[in-house]
Structure formats: C-alpha cells, structure tokens
Design a protein around this motif. Structure first.
Motif, PDB file in Angstrom:
ATOM      1  N   THR A   1       0.840  -1.191   0.000  1.00  0.00           N
ATOM      2  CA  THR A   1       0.000   0.000   0.000  1.00  0.00           C
ATOM      3  C   THR A   1       0.879   1.247   0.000  1.00  0.00           C
ATOM      4  O   THR A   1       2.077   1.186   0.320  1.00  0.00           O
ATOM      5  CB  THR A   1      -0.923   0.006   1.216  1.00  0.00           C
ATOM      6  N   GLU A   2       0.257   2.366  -0.327  1.00  0.00           N
ATOM      7  CA  GLU A   2       1.013   3.619  -0.380  1.00  0.00           C
ATOM      8  C   GLU A   2       1.593   3.993   0.987  1.00  0.00           C
ATOM      9  O   GLU A   2       2.771   4.376   1.072  1.00  0.00           O
ATOM     10  CB  GLU A   2       0.117   4.743  -0.904  1.00  0.00           C
ATOM     11  N   PRO A   3       0.824   3.901   2.098  1.00  0.00           N
ATOM     12  CA  PRO A   3       1.427   4.187   3.406  1.00  0.00           C
ATOM     13  C   PRO A   3       2.599   3.253   3.738  1.00  0.00           C
ATOM     14  O   PRO A   3       3.573   3.670   4.361  1.00  0.00           O
ATOM     15  CB  PRO A   3       0.255   3.990   4.382  1.00  0.00           C
ATOM     16  N   MET A   4       2.489   1.991   3.298  1.00  0.00           N
ATOM     17  CA  MET A   4       3.574   1.048   3.567  1.00  0.00           C
ATOM     18  C   MET A   4       4.828   1.429   2.786  1.00  0.00           C
ATOM     19  O   MET A   4       5.949   1.386   3.310  1.00  0.00           O
ATOM     20  CB  MET A   4       3.122  -0.366   3.189  1.00  0.00           C
ATOM     21  N   VAL A   5       4.648   1.853   1.527  1.00  0.00           N
ATOM     22  CA  VAL A   5       5.795   2.298   0.723  1.00  0.00           C
ATOM     23  C   VAL A   5       6.428   3.547   1.341  1.00  0.00           C
ATOM     24  O   VAL A   5       7.662   3.681   1.394  1.00  0.00           O
ATOM     25  CB  VAL A   5       5.356   2.559  -0.736  1.00  0.00           C
ATOM     26  N   GLN A   6       5.585   4.468   1.810  1.00  0.00           N
ATOM     27  CA  GLN A   6       6.121   5.674   2.446  1.00  0.00           C
ATOM     28  C   GLN A   6       6.920   5.320   3.701  1.00  0.00           C
ATOM     29  O   GLN A   6       7.989   5.890   3.965  1.00  0.00           O
ATOM     30  CB  GLN A   6       4.968   6.623   2.798  1.00  0.00           C
ATOM     31  N   ALA A   7       6.399   4.365   4.487  1.00  0.00           N
ATOM     32  CA  ALA A   7       7.126   3.954   5.692  1.00  0.00           C
ATOM     33  C   ALA A   7       8.447   3.303   5.342  1.00  0.00           C
ATOM     34  O   ALA A   7       9.476   3.544   5.998  1.00  0.00           O
ATOM     35  CB  ALA A   7       6.263   2.997   6.521  1.00  0.00           C
ATOM     36  N   LEU A   8       8.474   2.480   4.280  1.00  0.00           N
ATOM     37  CA  LEU A   8       9.729   1.833   3.873  1.00  0.00           C
ATOM     38  C   LEU A   8      10.724   2.859   3.348  1.00  0.00           C
ATOM     39  O   LEU A   8      11.940   2.737   3.568  1.00  0.00           O
ATOM     40  CB  LEU A   8       9.438   0.772   2.814  1.00  0.00           C
ATOM     41  N   ASN A   9      10.228   3.881   2.627  1.00  0.00           N
ATOM     42  CA  ASN A   9      11.123   4.956   2.172  1.00  0.00           C
ATOM     43  C   ASN A   9      11.726   5.705   3.351  1.00  0.00           C
ATOM     44  O   ASN A   9      12.923   6.014   3.366  1.00  0.00           O
ATOM     45  CB  ASN A   9      10.360   5.920   1.263  1.00  0.00           C
ATOM     46  N   ALA A  10      10.881   6.017   4.351  1.00  0.00           N
ATOM     47  CA  ALA A  10      11.401   6.694   5.545  1.00  0.00           C
ATOM     48  C   ALA A  10      12.391   5.813   6.287  1.00  0.00           C
ATOM     49  O   ALA A  10      13.424   6.289   6.792  1.00  0.00           O
ATOM     50  CB  ALA A  10      10.235   7.067   6.469  1.00  0.00           C
TER      51      ALA A  10
END
Length: 866
Positions: A601-610
C-alpha cells in the motif's frame, strides 16, 4: 493406561549414583559467559561468608589478573603455597595438588578449571586435579567460562572469530552438584571493560572491537543460560527417577522422535532434529518393537548422525511404550508420523497419542508421498446483519410514527426516514444506503401517505421524495466509503510514523554496521514480510547468495541510480523483490530489499522509504564515527612517533656526544694528561653509558608493557629492604629520608616491579627538585592497602599537566625548558602498578609545604598489605 507397581519403583541407577556421590566431595562451578563478569569475585565473596560461619576454607589457587576488587576479596583468606615448576628456562607457579590433599580443608577454591598445567605435573589439565580432590572427599569451588566447553568450541570460533586454546569435556559439568550462573548484561560488561576494570585500556579497546562485541556477548550469554538450564533439567530428572515421580515436569525442552516402519520414518527424524536444533534441546529417537515392526535401522542411524540418542523397547502396546519413555526422559515434545489407516488398523499411532498424550506437545509429520489438495476458492457470503439492523431501525421508527400519527405529521416522518437513510449509509456504505432508501420510501408510502396501506404514488411530491431518498442514500454511502478509506489510510500513516519514530531510537543505539543492518531488516520484515540489507563494499554491493541474478541486477540498479526498483515500480517490475536505495548526499551506501507477502500500500511504501532514509543516515553516522576514530588514532600515533623521535634525538645524542668527546680527549692527550683527569673522563663515559642504558631500558620496558609480556607476581615483600635497594640505584637520592610505619613492614607485590616504580619516582624527584632539597619516602597502612609516597620540594607540576603526567612520552614544560628524559618513567610506573592490582597518582602542589616556597610534588603508590 494402567500403571503397574514396577513403574512406581525408584530408578536403581539414580539411587546408585546418589550413593556413590555421597562419598565424594561436592563440586560447585561458578559459570560465566565471558571474562570479567565477576566469577572469581563472587566465589571469593561466598567463600568469605562460609569462613565466617566456621568452615575451613582454603584458597588453593586464585588468579586475580591484577583486578583490585578481586584482590581485596582475597586479602583475609588463607592461601595455599604454589608449586614452583621449571619450564623452558624459567620458573612458573602452578597449583600444588599433593599439598591441597594433604591439607584436607573442608572447602578448597581452585580458579580457572580449564587451565592447562605445565609439563611434568601429575595431570595435564587442572580439571583432572579437581577430580582427584573430589575423590579425596574434599568439596571444591571453581570457575569456568562457557567458551571453554568442548562442545561449543567450533560454535564460539564461528561467532567470535577467536578459537579458544584451552577446553574441557562437557562431562566435567556433569560432575558438578551445583552450577551458579554469574550473569552480567553485555552493556554493563562493556562499560566495565571501558573503565579498565578487566583489561588495561589499550587491550580493552581492542577487546571491545573484537571478542567483546555486543552480538558475541549476547550469543555467549545464551550458551551459558542454556547450559545451566540443562544442568537443572538433569537434576530434576535424577530427582524424579530416584523418587519414582511421574513426568513430565516442564523444566526444559527435550524432543523425542517416535520411529515407526514406513516411508516417513527418516522424515520424522529430520523434523525432530530441526525442532531440537531450533530449541537448542537434546534429541531422543525412540522405537517400540512390536510383533509387526519392520526394519527401521536406517532411521535410527540417521538420528545418531544428527547428534541424537537412540532407545528401543519391546512392547506390544506402542502407545504405552512411547508414553513410558517420554515420562522417563522428561520429554516435552513428541514428533510422530501421521501414519496410514487401513481396514485392519482403524487408528494410527498419531491419533492414539493425540488422545492419550495430553501432557506433551505433539507434532505430526505428513506422509511424504501425499500431495496437497488444490485449494478450493473461498466464497464469501454477504453478511445479512446490516440488512437486519437497518430493517429493525426502520420498523421501530415506523411503529413509533404510526402510534403518534395524530401528533407527528406525515411530512415529518419523511425527515425521520431521511435521517435513517443517512445513518445507515454512513455506517454501512452505499449498497446499504440504497437498500434503506428504497425500504424507507416503501414504508413511508404504505403507512403514512394517503391512501394509506397501499403502494400507490398519486402525488408528484411522492416521486420527488423517492428520488431524494435514493440520492441521499447514494451520496451519503459514497462519501462515507471515502471517509472510511481515508481514515484507514490515516491510521496506516500514523502507525507507520510511530514505527519510524520507534525505529529511530533503535538506530541511534546501533554501534556497528552488523547490528544496524539486522535492525533495519527486522523493522522492514515487520512491515512487508521478508527483508534484506545489502551494504556497499567500495563501489559495488556485497553479493548475497539467496538472491537470483535478476534480483541482484535490480538491487545493483537501485544502488547505482538511487531509485526504487522491482515489484510495483516501472523499473524491472518482474522481480519479486522491491529495492529501496540507502543513499545520502555523499552517495549510495547500500540497498534495502523487501519481498512483500501481499500488495504494498502507499502508506507502507512511504514507511519503507522513511526507513531507508533513516537507515542511510545511521549508516553514514557510523562510518563517519569510525573514520573520526581512525583519524584520532592516527593523530595520536603520529604524536607518539614525533615524541619518540624527539626523545631519541636528544637523549641518545647528548650522552653519545659526551662519550665521543671524552674518548677523543683520552686518545689525543695520551700520557700527557694526569691520572685524576683520566679517571674523571672515564667516569663521565661510564655515567653517559648508564644514562643510555636507562633510556633503552625504558623503551624496551614500555614495549613489553604494550605487548602484555609482563605478568606481575604476588609475593610477600619486605618493604624497608626494597626501598633501600631503590634508593641505592638512584645516585642523587642517597640523602632521601625514609619513614615506614611499624605495621607495614611487608606488602604483597612483585618485588622487581615495585622496586622499578620507586626508582622511576625517585629519578623524577631528583630531576625536578633543586640540588640538595629534601626528598622523602613514607609508607603507612590504609585498610587493606599500603600507601607509599615519594615527595620532593621541587618546581611541581602545573594543574593542566597533572592529568597527562603518566602518559607515554609526556614531559612537563617549565617556562621555555623541557626536562631531559624519555617521558616514559612515570608511564612505566603506572603500568607496573596496574599490573600488580594497585594504583599510582600525583599531587601538586603539596599541601604540607609553605605557600611562599616551591610547590613540590607527591607521588602516591597503593599496593596490597600483607
């Protein structure tokens, strides 16, 4: 399952072992995970308490390693004299086995159980000496580190990179009647090491980056904990057998593989071995021989090859035999094959055990020939609860409105039904909203719109109402669905931010790249499934065998171009992994790869990027810190090199110039010079040669200290004679005053090292004190210590120089002059004092001198009192 009287009899072997042990001494082992956790200190503290209770305690051999805390615990315990053994041209001290047995104390303390004895003694290993002492009926307390056990030798070498030279068989632990774990968390042990309470500071720094890394200490600590748990489990099993107590007792993990005839027998053994390895538990392979048993020897042989033990029993009732063996060996986990069910055998062994073995964890291994059935599609039936809830609400509103029809007008009921449609659509979505709109219109029309009790639409306003109901249900349901989606996304973002914040603390605590990579992998795995971190080695990534060639290519592309690659991206989307670059402004440091178990999901991708960004910053921080430490070490090395060259240039050239001048004068003048002049020139040559000798002795002494070649002895030393010898070695200190208290005539020290400390301190006093000024040496007792002071009335030491006065090659400046010498005298004195378990410090100005005179200096040396 019936229990016979024979099953309740105590185990004869356990009773015999208890009878034999009653005539032997009792062995207690203080077990530690690493050096410095406090095994010897704890043993001595407990021994002192035993001695206070009136028990005859004798310290047979104690290795203090110069640690002051350990030495203080030893001061009032009686010591057994060590045996002098000649070995390779020198005399070493060993444990005197014969003297210990002849002395026959009630409790004997023997340190370092794994020690290797010098050639020529009765036994090659100290643990063999301990066995003889136990056979003589003497109780023994000893110490041991877990890495010295033979069974973990290779495992310790793989984990720490250090291959331990001295080992002992694991059966020695079986001789112990008690094992006490001396535990210390890795962080506290590293603090002790940094404080110099275990090794000298130079050795401690190397140890912190080597054997004493946090990961190594954690692994060794786990080994020690498991060894103690196994010993406790053995004691419990022995207690149970000796008293015929039925098991199992849940005290330890033990795995039993039940072997039956069939294709799955070897698979059962392998499955049980993997389980035992994961639990770090012993493996037992059991086979019940019945009338129908076939050959299972290959499975039994496999169990032996995998490190297990094998036991067989003859019993027509296989279930009873398995349960009896499990109870006897205190088994916690039973692994059995599923087994086939036929016309003649309606119940397999696995089913019978599932019925009767309720006290055990049962693992059933599937038939290797069986193929898994194709998964059936799961049909999700829509829940009728929301529809029923909506109908109940509308029915209640209808009934209430009909009862109050004389008070509530029909138009008002339209607003009530509109509110119901809004509520249902908001709660359950668009589909339920449309259903509620149609049902509300029908109820409103049937019960409240004339003609009542008919479903007719005779007024155009009714059509408008129906359209309004449908529009409200559609719009409200759609908006409510969007709100729910956004709320779930917001919750996901908040959860991701919380994870990232907590992970930032974990990254800040990481001290090396290995622990940092492990932390990043763990956090990424909790977010998306499988995870891996590839760090850069120069300009390329470190290869990972578990990745395919295509996956490596995707990781390398992400590393070199600082973009995401893999599944869910436009770059190499066919790869099952998704790679995030670990990059900073300075360049790429590695990649973070995740193998998602579902859609990202988009929130999961954002968390992995962070997560990748934080990991990159933490990696950069560690590398910069390591580089800064390397630069500091190089700068310090350069300063020491410069100081050494300066010292060599001055302190060798000056005496060589004097020797050369005197020798040339003797040659050129020949017999023309008088005898007095000739003797004076020869005396100057001897003096300059002595100065060079002392200089070279200081250099070689410091080299021996740095390489750890100096091992301090612990002998009673007559202090007055030693001080007299030290004064005699310093020609200009012959007038020094000596004041020794009556109660400190003897100290515990290495005589040669203590004498050299005093010589260096006296030479320092002579060098900085005016000619003819007073130099005094005093000694007094302070508890378990003896305080020796060397005081002068010289120019003193500046406050800024006091912290550095014991550093190598440091020479205090006085105006525009620096005193001659190597700057090693006091540094050597401190190293010798530390080696003996004592200390040395400097004080300037002296508090006992007038303030209007020279400040003077007092060097204070602390050694153990006899």
């Amino acid at each position: 399952m019936a229990t016979t009287a024979d099953d309740q009899r105590p185990d004869p072997d356990a009773l015999l072992a208890a009878l034999v042990g009653a005539h032997r001494g009792r062995l207690k082992i203080f077990l530690g995970a690493a050096p410095g956790v406090g095994k010897t200190w704890e043993m001595l503290a407990a021994a002192r308490q035993k001695r206070a209770e009136g028990i005859d305690v004798l310290a047979g051999l104690i290795e203090t390693h110069g640690r002051a805390e350990t030495v203080a615990q030893l001061n009032d315990l009686p010591l057994l004299a060590r045996k002098q053994v000649a070995y390779r041209g020198r005399v070493i001290e060993e444990f005197d086995l014969d003297a210990a047995i002849a002395r026959r104390p009630a409790l004997l303390l023997v340190d370092e159980l794994a020690h290797t004895n010098a050639p020529g003694l009765r036994h090659s290993k100290r643990w063999q000496d301990v066995v003889d002492i136990l056979e003589a009926g003497i109780d023994v307390w000893t110490t041991l580190n877990v890495q010295h056990l033979e069974s973990v030798h290779d495992q310790v070498a793989r984990i720490t990179g250090v291959r331990v030279a001295e080992t002992l068989p694991d059966t020695v632990l079986g001789l112990a009647t008690e094992i006490e774990l001396i535990d210390l968390p890795p962080a506290e042990l590293r603090v002790r090491l940094e404080q110099g309470r275990i090794y000298r500071p130079d050795l401690a720094r190397r140890a912190l980056d080597g054997f004493f890394r946090p990961g190594n200490l954690a692994a060794l600590r786990e080994m020690a904990l498991r060894r103690v748990a196994q010993h406790v489990d053995r004691d419990i099993a022995t207690y149970m057998r000796a008293r015929a107590i039925a098991g199992p007792w849940p005290a330890a993990e033990r795995v039993m593989a039940v072997i039956e005839a069939g294709a799955a027998s070897e698979q059962v053994v392998r499955h049980a071995a993997r389980l035992a390895d994961a639990l770090r538990a012993p493996l037992l392979a059991f086979h019940a021989e019945t009338a129908t048993s076939a050959n299972v020897q290959s499975a039994l042989d496999l169990a032996l090859q995998l490190g297990g033990t094998v036991e067989t029993a003859t019993n027509a009732d296989a279930v009873a035999a398995v349960l009896a063996a499990a109870a006897q060996h205190n088994v916690a986990h039973i692994v059995v094959a599923r087994g086939a069910v036929s016309f003649w055998q309606t119940r397999s062994l696995a089913r019978s055990l599932a019925r009767h073995a309720r006290a055990y964890s049962l693992y059933v291994v599937p038939d290797p020939a069986a193929r898994p059935a194709p998964p059936k599609p799961i049909k999700t039936k829509p829940s009728m609860a929301p529809y029923a809830t909506s109908l109940v609400i509308m029915a209640f509103a209808t009934a209430l409105g009909y009862v109050l029809r004389s008070v509530v007008p029909r138009d008002a009921m339209g607003f009530v039904f509109t509110a119901i449609v809004v509520g249902v659509a908001s709660r359950y979505g668009r589909r339920l909203g449309l259903f509620a709109a149609v049902a509300s219109f029908l109820l409103w029309n049937f019960f409240f719109l004339p003609p009542v009790f008919t479903l007719s639409v005779g007024d155009p306003r009714d059509i408008v109402a129906l359209v309004v109901f449908l529009a409200v249900g559609l719009l409200t349901g759609t908006l409510a669905g969007r709100v729910r989606i956004e709320a779930e996304a917001a919750r996901s973002r908040i959860d991701a931010l919380r994870r990232v914040a907590l992970f930032g603390r974990t990254l800040a605590a990481a001290t090396d790249l290995a622990s940092l990579s492990h932390a990043i992998e763990g956090e990424a795995a909790s977010l998306a499934g499988g995870a891996i971190v590839l760090m850069a080695d120069g300009a390329d990534l470190v290869p990972m065998p578990t990745l395919s060639e295509a996956e490596h290519a995707a990781a390398d592309f992400a590393f070199r171009n600082k973009i995401e690659t893999g599944v869910g991206t436009i770059t190499l989307p066919s790869v099952a992994w998704r790679f995030f670059p670990l990059a900073t402004e300075a360049g790429s440091l590695g990649v973070l790869g995740v193998r998602p178990t579902g859609a990202l999901t988009e929130p999961m991708v954002q968390a992995l990027n962070a997560l990748a960004d934080q990991g990159a910053m933490a990696t950069e921080r560690l590398r910069l810190a390591a580089r800064a430490a390397e630069i500091r070490a190089q700068a310090k090395t350069q300063l020491l090199r410069t100081a050494l060259l300066s010292s060599l240039s001055h302190d060798l050239r000056t005496p060589l110039t004097g020797i050369s001048g005197a020798a040339q004068t003797l040659i050129a003048a020949g017999s023309a010079i008088t005898e007095a002049v000739r003797l004076d020139l020869l005396a100057s040559i001897v003096q300059d040669v002595g100065r060079m000798t002392r200089f070279l002795a200081n250099i070689t002494g410091m080299a021996r200290i740095e390489t750890g070649e100096i091992i301090a002895r612990r002998d009673p030393v007559a202090l007055p004679a030693l001080i007299e010898a030290a004064v005699a070695r310093v020609p200009d200190a012959f007038h020094a005053g000596v004041n020794i208290a009556d109660e400190v005539q003897t100290v515990i020290a290495d005589p040669s090292l203590l004498e050299q400390i005093l010589v260096n301190c006296l030479e320092n006093a002579v060098k900085y004190a005016p000619t003819g000024s007073a130099i005094s040496i005093a000694a007094r007792r302070d508890g378990a210590w003896v305080i020796i002071t060397v005081a002068d009335e010289g120019i003193g030491i500046a406050p800024a120089d006091l912290p550095r006065v014991f550093d190598s090659f440091f020479r205090a400046e006085r105006g525009d002059r620096v005193a001659s010498g190597t700057g090693l005298g006091l540094a050597i004195a401190r190293a010798f004092a530390d080696a003996m378990g004592g200390s040395i410090e400097a004080m300037s100005p002296r508090t006992d001198l007038p303030r209007d005179g020279m400040p003077g200096t007092m060097i204070t040396i602390r050694v153990l009192s006899a």
